[in-house]
Design a protein around this motif. Structure first.
Motif, PDB file in Angstrom:
ATOM      1  N   MET B   1      20.163  11.920  -2.732  1.00 20.13           N
ATOM      2  CA  MET B   1      18.775  12.055  -2.285  1.00 20.13           C
ATOM      3  C   MET B   1      18.254  10.710  -1.816  1.00 20.13           C
ATOM      4  O   MET B   1      18.461   9.706  -2.484  1.00 20.13           O
ATOM      5  CB  MET B   1      17.930  12.585  -3.449  1.00 20.13           C
ATOM      6  N   ARG B   2      17.629  10.722  -0.684  1.00 20.26           N
ATOM      7  CA  ARG B   2      17.138   9.472  -0.131  1.00 20.26           C
ATOM      8  C   ARG B   2      15.739   9.191  -0.661  1.00 20.26           C
ATOM      9  O   ARG B   2      14.895  10.071  -0.661  1.00 20.26           O
ATOM     10  CB  ARG B   2      17.100   9.566   1.389  1.00 20.26           C
ATOM     11  N   ALA B   3      15.557   7.968  -1.124  1.00 21.45           N
ATOM     12  CA  ALA B   3      14.232   7.619  -1.630  1.00 21.45           C
ATOM     13  C   ALA B   3      13.253   7.549  -0.471  1.00 21.45           C
ATOM     14  O   ALA B   3      13.591   7.030   0.596  1.00 21.45           O
ATOM     15  CB  ALA B   3      14.288   6.287  -2.349  1.00 21.45           C
ATOM     16  N   ARG B   4      12.070   8.103  -0.682  1.00 19.04           N
ATOM     17  CA  ARG B   4      11.077   8.063   0.381  1.00 19.04           C
ATOM     18  C   ARG B   4      10.427   6.683   0.385  1.00 19.04           C
ATOM     19  O   ARG B   4      10.076   6.158  -0.656  1.00 19.04           O
ATOM     20  CB  ARG B   4      10.023   9.137   0.133  1.00 19.04           C
ATOM     21  N   ARG B   5      10.319   6.101   1.571  1.00 17.50           N
ATOM     22  CA  ARG B   5       9.696   4.783   1.662  1.00 17.50           C
ATOM     23  C   ARG B   5       8.201   4.912   1.430  1.00 17.50           C
ATOM     24  O   ARG B   5       7.572   5.806   1.990  1.00 17.50           O
ATOM     25  CB  ARG B   5       9.931   4.167   3.041  1.00 17.50           C
ATOM     26  N   SER B   6       7.682   4.020   0.607  1.00 14.54           N
ATOM     27  CA  SER B   6       6.256   4.084   0.326  1.00 14.54           C
ATOM     28  C   SER B   6       5.638   2.727   0.605  1.00 14.54           C
ATOM     29  O   SER B   6       6.250   1.694   0.354  1.00 14.54           O
ATOM     30  CB  SER B   6       6.059   4.453  -1.140  1.00 14.54           C
ATOM     31  N   PRO B   7       4.428   2.734   1.172  1.00 13.02           N
ATOM     32  CA  PRO B   7       3.787   1.436   1.443  1.00 13.02           C
ATOM     33  C   PRO B   7       3.196   0.822   0.178  1.00 13.02           C
ATOM     34  O   PRO B   7       2.743  -0.317   0.206  1.00 13.02           O
ATOM     35  CB  PRO B   7       2.688   1.798   2.442  1.00 13.02           C
ATOM     36  N   GLU B   8       3.204   1.564  -0.935  1.00 15.92           N
ATOM     37  CA  GLU B   8       2.486   1.088  -2.125  1.00 15.92           C
ATOM     38  C   GLU B   8       2.880  -0.307  -2.601  1.00 15.92           C
ATOM     39  O   GLU B   8       2.020  -1.117  -2.913  1.00 15.92           O
ATOM     40  CB  GLU B   8       2.614   2.097  -3.271  1.00 15.92           C
ATOM     41  N   PRO B   9       4.209  -0.634  -2.670  1.00 16.71           N
ATOM     42  CA  PRO B   9       4.556  -1.980  -3.159  1.00 16.71           C
ATOM     43  C   PRO B   9       3.909  -3.077  -2.326  1.00 16.71           C
ATOM     44  O   PRO B   9       3.449  -4.086  -2.865  1.00 16.71           O
ATOM     45  CB  PRO B   9       6.072  -2.033  -3.041  1.00 16.71           C
ATOM     46  N   TYR B  10       3.850  -2.873  -1.006  1.00 11.69           N
ATOM     47  CA  TYR B  10       3.266  -3.905  -0.142  1.00 11.69           C
ATOM     48  C   TYR B  10       1.759  -3.999  -0.364  1.00 11.69           C
ATOM     49  O   TYR B  10       1.172  -5.069  -0.297  1.00 11.69           O
ATOM     50  CB  TYR B  10       3.597  -3.601   1.326  1.00 11.69           C
ATOM     51  N   LEU B  11       1.151  -2.834  -0.607  1.00 14.68           N
ATOM     52  CA  LEU B  11      -0.289  -2.837  -0.858  1.00 14.68           C
ATOM     53  C   LEU B  11      -0.587  -3.570  -2.164  1.00 14.68           C
ATOM     54  O   LEU B  11      -1.555  -4.324  -2.269  1.00 14.68           O
ATOM     55  CB  LEU B  11      -0.820  -1.404  -0.911  1.00 14.68           C
ATOM     56  N   TRP B  12       0.285  -3.368  -3.179  1.00 19.49           N
ATOM     57  CA  TRP B  12       0.083  -4.083  -4.444  1.00 19.49           C
ATOM     58  C   TRP B  12       0.292  -5.577  -4.252  1.00 19.49           C
ATOM     59  O   TRP B  12      -0.372  -6.398  -4.881  1.00 19.49           O
ATOM     60  CB  TRP B  12       1.015  -3.543  -5.535  1.00 19.49           C
ATOM     61  N   LEU B  13       1.251  -5.923  -3.378  1.00 17.59           N
ATOM     62  CA  LEU B  13       1.521  -7.339  -3.107  1.00 17.59           C
ATOM     63  C   LEU B  13       0.297  -7.986  -2.457  1.00 17.59           C
ATOM     64  O   LEU B  13      -0.150  -9.064  -2.863  1.00 17.59           O
ATOM     65  CB  LEU B  13       2.731  -7.442  -2.183  1.00 17.59           C
ATOM     66  N   LEU B  14      -0.262  -7.288  -1.439  1.00 16.03           N
ATOM     67  CA  LEU B  14      -1.470  -7.806  -0.794  1.00 16.03           C
ATOM     68  C   LEU B  14      -2.607  -7.902  -1.799  1.00 16.03           C
ATOM     69  O   LEU B  14      -3.392  -8.849  -1.786  1.00 16.03           O
ATOM     70  CB  LEU B  14      -1.884  -6.881   0.354  1.00 16.03           C
ATOM     71  N   PRO B  94      -7.619  10.132   2.573  1.00 17.49           N
ATOM     72  CA  PRO B  94      -8.808   9.673   3.314  1.00 17.49           C
ATOM     73  C   PRO B  94      -9.472   8.452   2.680  1.00 17.49           C
ATOM     74  O   PRO B  94      -9.931   7.558   3.412  1.00 17.49           O
ATOM     75  CB  PRO B  94      -9.749  10.888   3.290  1.00 17.49           C
ATOM     76  N   VAL B  95      -9.521   8.402   1.354  1.00 13.88           N
ATOM     77  CA  VAL B  95     -10.148   7.244   0.699  1.00 13.88           C
ATOM     78  C   VAL B  95      -9.362   5.982   1.050  1.00 13.88           C
ATOM     79  O   VAL B  95      -9.933   4.951   1.401  1.00 13.88           O
ATOM     80  CB  VAL B  95     -10.200   7.437  -0.831  1.00 13.88           C
ATOM     81  N   ALA B  96      -8.024   6.091   0.986  1.00 12.54           N
ATOM     82  CA  ALA B  96      -7.183   4.931   1.293  1.00 12.54           C
ATOM     83  C   ALA B  96      -7.374   4.500   2.741  1.00 12.54           C
ATOM     84  O   ALA B  96      -7.532   3.309   3.043  1.00 12.54           O
ATOM     85  CB  ALA B  96      -5.711   5.266   1.029  1.00 12.54           C
ATOM     86  N   LEU B  97      -7.405   5.487   3.650  1.00 11.28           N
ATOM     87  CA  LEU B  97      -7.571   5.143   5.067  1.00 11.28           C
ATOM     88  C   LEU B  97      -8.907   4.445   5.299  1.00 11.28           C
ATOM     89  O   LEU B  97      -8.990   3.462   6.044  1.00 11.28           O
ATOM     90  CB  LEU B  97      -7.478   6.407   5.931  1.00 11.28           C
ATOM     91  N   LEU B  98      -9.952   4.949   4.630  1.00 14.38           N
ATOM     92  CA  LEU B  98     -11.283   4.362   4.777  1.00 14.38           C
ATOM     93  C   LEU B  98     -11.278   2.914   4.275  1.00 14.38           C
ATOM     94  O   LEU B  98     -11.757   1.993   4.955  1.00 14.38           O
ATOM     95  CB  LEU B  98     -12.280   5.201   3.980  1.00 14.38           C
ATOM     96  N   CYS B  99     -10.710   2.698   3.067  1.00 15.36           N
ATOM     97  CA  CYS B  99     -10.734   1.361   2.456  1.00 15.36           C
ATOM     98  C   CYS B  99      -9.917   0.369   3.287  1.00 15.36           C
ATOM     99  O   CYS B  99     -10.403  -0.700   3.658  1.00 15.36           O
ATOM    100  CB  CYS B  99     -10.183   1.428   1.035  1.00 15.36           C
ATOM    101  N   TYR B 100      -8.647   0.732   3.557  1.00 10.80           N
ATOM    102  CA  TYR B 100      -7.802  -0.213   4.289  1.00 10.80           C
ATOM    103  C   TYR B 100      -8.283  -0.352   5.733  1.00 10.80           C
ATOM    104  O   TYR B 100      -8.165  -1.422   6.330  1.00 10.80           O
ATOM    105  CB  TYR B 100      -6.337   0.220   4.246  1.00 10.80           C
ATOM    106  N   GLY B 101      -8.843   0.728   6.270  1.00  9.69           N
ATOM    107  CA  GLY B 101      -9.373   0.658   7.626  1.00  9.69           C
ATOM    108  C   GLY B 101     -10.503  -0.357   7.712  1.00  9.69           C
ATOM    109  O   GLY B 101     -10.562  -1.169   8.649  1.00  9.69           O
ATOM    110  N   ALA B 102     -11.387  -0.332   6.702  1.00  3.92           N
ATOM    111  CA  ALA B 102     -12.487  -1.298   6.682  1.00  3.92           C
ATOM    112  C   ALA B 102     -11.942  -2.720   6.558  1.00  3.92           C
ATOM    113  O   ALA B 102     -12.436  -3.651   7.207  1.00  3.92           O
ATOM    114  CB  ALA B 102     -13.431  -0.984   5.525  1.00  3.92           C
ATOM    115  N   ALA B 103     -10.900  -2.881   5.735  1.00  2.00           N
ATOM    116  CA  ALA B 103     -10.313  -4.216   5.570  1.00  2.00           C
ATOM    117  C   ALA B 103      -9.723  -4.703   6.891  1.00  2.00           C
ATOM    118  O   ALA B 103      -9.898  -5.870   7.282  1.00  2.00           O
ATOM    119  CB  ALA B 103      -9.238  -4.188   4.482  1.00  2.00           C
ATOM    120  N   ILE B 104      -9.025  -3.803   7.591  1.00  2.00           N
ATOM    121  CA  ILE B 104      -8.428  -4.184   8.873  1.00  2.00           C
ATOM    122  C   ILE B 104      -9.526  -4.544   9.874  1.00  2.00           C
ATOM    123  O   ILE B 104      -9.431  -5.539  10.609  1.00  2.00           O
ATOM    124  CB  ILE B 104      -7.535  -3.044   9.405  1.00  2.00           C
ATOM    125  N   ALA B 105     -10.620  -3.743   9.868  1.00  2.00           N
ATOM    126  CA  ALA B 105     -11.727  -4.025  10.782  1.00  2.00           C
ATOM    127  C   ALA B 105     -12.294  -5.423  10.501  1.00  2.00           C
ATOM    128  O   ALA B 105     -12.569  -6.196  11.435  1.00  2.00           O
ATOM    129  CB  ALA B 105     -12.813  -2.961  10.622  1.00  2.00           C
TER     130      ALA B 105
END
Lengths: 175, 115
Positions: B1-14, B94-105
């Motif tokens: 089974m292939r592990a699904r790539r998740s952005p979470e580790p990078y988000l925790w790093l940031l 949606p909450v994640a998109l809103l939060c990170y979207g605001a950060a990117i903006a």
């Protein structure tokens, strides 16, 4: 109690239930039981389709001191974001040549009030976040594990030095 | 089974990188510009002096890094805290998109200001 030990209470995997969600697991476990004995129709209805969900405790963060501190620490992030907004407004004013206008805005009483709270929040964030480092970083020198207070002391010294350098360049700089 | 790539580790790093940067630089900046100068305890520096600081490329790069990291730190924490406080973990995406979207903006604003 993990809320006290860990930066945001959930390192090592997302969520898994904050304190508020904990009741659910217990409820689910209860549903699985009842294997023996006779199953009456009404019990079957109750335990199969909808399942038992305890009501969410809306005030979970007010129940214990540890939870309250945990939430307060998490809410410092709102003021971290505010500080960045404030900083960007300052930068924009300096580049526009409208620093006087910015200074007038910053001197409004409500603005000062917000920034006093922001100062308290960012200091609280700094103390808690820098104190956390030894939990994430284990430094070994020749088999001797550097004690937590040394790493924390180093972090707080660095904080002091960085603050002094910033204050120096903002207020005076090399003339 | 292939592990699904998740952005979470990078988000925790940031998140943790931003946490360190915020801890080191924000209190002194808020203290100076938000409290001491508005209260008149410390004089505002001359506009030219601050302009001179911002003219250094190094200062500009540092400011952009500070803005981006701190905003990601805040976005990550606000995402998780709002989900736990308000019980809206069901709407994580949606909450994640809103939060990170605001950060990117915010990061885009910083780059446009200082770029």
């Amino acid at each position: 109690m993990r809320a006290r030990d860990v930066p945001s209470g959930r390192v090592g995997g997302r969520v898994g239930g904050g304190p508020a969600e904990r009741g659910r697991g217990a409820g689910a476990g209860r549903n699985g039981g009842g294997g023996g004995g006779e199953v009456t129709p009404s019990a079957a209805v109750r335990t199969t389709s909808a399942g038992y969900r305890p009501r969410r405790d809306r005030l979970w963060f007010a129940r214990t001191r540890a939870y309250t501190l945990f939430v307060l620490r998490e809410l410092t992030s709102v003021f971290v974001a505010w500080s960045i907004v404030f900083l960007l407004m300052l930068v924009a004013a300096v580049l526009d040549g409208s620093l006087a206008g910015f200074a007038a805005l910053a001197a409004r009483p409500w603005m000062i009030a917000i920034n006093v709270v922001a100062l308290a929040a960012t200091v609280f964030h700094a103390v808690t976040f820098l104190n956390l480092a030894p939990k994430a970083t284990v430094v070994r020198l020749d088999g001797y594990r550097l004690p937590a207070w040394m790493i924390q002391g180093g972090n707080h010294s660095l904080w002091l030095v960085v603050s002094a350098v910033i204050a120096f360049f903002v207020l005076r700089g090399f003339q | 089974m292939r592990a699904r790539r998740s952005p979470e580790p990078y988000l925790w790093l940031l998140f943790s990188g931003g946490g360190v940067v915020a801890a080191l630089v924000l209190p002194v900046l808020v203290l100076l510009f938000g409290v001491l100068m508005p209260l008149g305890i410390v004089d505002w520096p001359a506009a030219d002096h601050l302009r001179g600081l911002l003219d250094h490329a190094l200062v500009r790069v540092a400011l952009v890094v500070v803005v981006v990291l701190c905003l990601f730190h805040a976005a990550h924490r606000i995402r998780h805290t709002s989900e736990e406080l308000l019980g809206i973990a069901r709407f994580d995406l949606p909450v994640a998109l809103l939060c990170y979207g605001a950060a990117i903006a915010g990061g885009v604003v910083a780059v446009r200001l200082l770029g």
